[in-house]
Design a protein around this motif. Sequence first.
Motif, short mmCIF file in Angstrom:
data_model
loop_
_atom_site.label_atom_id
_atom_site.label_comp_id
_atom_site.label_asym_id
_atom_site.label_seq_id
_atom_site.Cartn_x
_atom_site.Cartn_y
_atom_site.Cartn_z
N LYS A 154 -150.02 -115.96 -92.22
CA LYS A 154 -150.05 -116.20 -90.90
C LYS A 154 -150.47 -115.10 -90.34
N ASN A 155 -150.09 -113.91 -90.61
CA ASN A 155 -150.88 -112.79 -89.94
C ASN A 155 -152.26 -112.44 -90.40
N GLY A 156 -152.78 -113.08 -91.71
CA GLY A 156 -153.93 -112.75 -92.15
C GLY A 156 -153.75 -111.84 -93.51
N ILE A 157 -153.91 -112.47 -94.75
CA ILE A 157 -153.59 -111.77 -95.96
C ILE A 157 -154.75 -111.06 -96.37
N ASP A 161 -160.82 -108.10 -102.76
CA ASP A 161 -161.91 -107.16 -102.19
C ASP A 161 -161.79 -106.56 -100.95
N GLY A 162 -160.35 -106.62 -100.40
CA GLY A 162 -160.20 -105.77 -99.21
C GLY A 162 -160.33 -106.64 -97.98
N TYR A 163 -160.84 -107.83 -98.16
CA TYR A 163 -161.04 -108.69 -97.11
C TYR A 163 -159.75 -109.13 -96.49
N THR A 164 -159.58 -109.02 -95.25
CA THR A 164 -158.47 -109.64 -94.54
C THR A 164 -158.78 -111.10 -93.91
N CYS A 165 -158.29 -112.05 -94.36
CA CYS A 165 -158.45 -113.57 -94.17
C CYS A 165 -158.02 -113.74 -92.73
N THR A 184 -153.80 -124.61 -94.90
CA THR A 184 -154.83 -124.45 -93.95
C THR A 184 -155.66 -123.62 -93.29
N ILE A 185 -156.86 -123.47 -93.83
CA ILE A 185 -157.69 -122.29 -93.35
C ILE A 185 -158.86 -122.52 -92.58
N SER A 186 -159.38 -121.53 -91.90
CA SER A 186 -160.52 -121.87 -91.09
C SER A 186 -161.99 -121.14 -91.65
N GLU A 187 -161.74 -120.71 -92.92
CA GLU A 187 -162.87 -120.10 -93.58
C GLU A 187 -163.30 -120.57 -94.87
N GLY A 188 -164.39 -120.11 -95.45
CA GLY A 188 -164.65 -120.71 -97.02
C GLY A 188 -165.24 -119.72 -97.92
N LYS A 189 -164.46 -118.56 -97.84
CA LYS A 189 -164.76 -117.36 -98.85
C LYS A 189 -164.80 -117.98 -100.36
N PHE A 190 -165.62 -117.36 -101.11
CA PHE A 190 -165.59 -117.82 -102.56
C PHE A 190 -164.15 -117.70 -103.05
N HIS A 191 -163.96 -118.69 -103.89
CA HIS A 191 -162.51 -118.78 -104.62
C HIS A 191 -161.37 -118.41 -103.45
N ARG A 195 -157.66 -116.80 -104.33
CA ARG A 195 -157.49 -115.42 -104.00
C ARG A 195 -156.30 -115.06 -103.12
N MET A 196 -155.94 -115.99 -102.19
CA MET A 196 -154.89 -115.66 -101.21
C MET A 196 -153.67 -115.69 -102.11
N PHE A 197 -153.55 -117.02 -102.89
CA PHE A 197 -152.50 -117.02 -103.61
C PHE A 197 -152.13 -115.79 -104.80
N GLU A 198 -153.20 -115.39 -105.27
CA GLU A 198 -153.05 -114.42 -106.12
C GLU A 198 -152.60 -112.96 -105.20
N ALA A 199 -153.03 -113.10 -104.14
CA ALA A 199 -152.54 -111.74 -103.28
C ALA A 199 -150.84 -112.05 -103.23
N ILE A 200 -150.37 -113.12 -103.31
CA ILE A 200 -148.84 -113.13 -103.11
C ILE A 200 -148.33 -113.32 -104.67
N GLY A 201 -148.89 -112.79 -105.53
CA GLY A 201 -148.39 -113.03 -106.82
C GLY A 201 -148.35 -114.22 -107.55
N LYS A 202 -149.16 -115.19 -107.19
CA LYS A 202 -148.94 -116.87 -107.69
C LYS A 202 -150.48 -117.09 -108.10
N LYS A 203 -150.39 -118.05 -109.10
CA LYS A 203 -151.69 -118.59 -109.91
C LYS A 203 -151.68 -120.04 -109.41
N VAL A 204 -152.87 -120.33 -108.62
CA VAL A 204 -153.22 -121.72 -108.29
C VAL A 204 -153.33 -122.60 -109.79
#
Length: 242
Positions: A154-157, A161-165, A184-191, A195-204
Amino acid sequence: MGEKMRIDKFISNMGFGSRKEIKEYIKKKKITVNGEIIKSGDMYIDTDDKIYCCGKKVEYEKYIYIMMNKPSGYVSANTDSKEKTVFDLISNEYRKKDLFVAGRLDKDTEGFLIITNNGKFAHNMLSPKKHVNKTYLVKSQGGEITNEDIIRFKNGITIDDGYTCKPAIIEIKNNGEISESLLTISEGKFHQVKRMFEAIGKKVIYLKRVKIGNLELDNNIPLGKFKIMNEYDIKLIGADKE
Ligand code: URA
């Protein structure tokens, strides 16, 4: 005055058959322009002309919007030297209109894919300024999604690559070693979702896009099939809002 176009191309583009088929119709005297039977496919018409093919009026539609339920195993590209592409799933009659994928999905991702020839629509749909949300059904492995994870999304993970969603909303359907959620996201960065799930230690382990803007993927479209979207569908995407 409309646009000038070769008659065989025009009729083919409006979904009446391939250029070759249209040439056959011309030979069989099945095409008229402003009441006159035409004799050759290389004549130019104006898109405002009254054109009939096999007794049916050929209405001019400049843009086409395809809603596909993309299967896994196909790449979101017009052509590829090695892989099957989503265009292999589109029947010939719809293939002729400078189509491209608006908002790609990974090869292993399923679900709602839009294929269009409207560049402005695609640009708006993808522009962060327009905030067109995309919702994904995600199966992830690696343990429960915690309240802390929800807050991080919710706060932007921040991803690898250091990008904050931008802020994302996650709704948990099932929580466990393998979890199921709607993101639900409002952007479409590569993968991005992976990558957001990786950032919380999960694999899609499974990903399907189920909604774009306020338009849900039509449940009646089987995997690998598509339909032509109508005006109402396009409005629901919300790519035209200010
Ligand atoms: N996010 C991904 O990781 N993959 C997709 O195909 C779409 C969004």
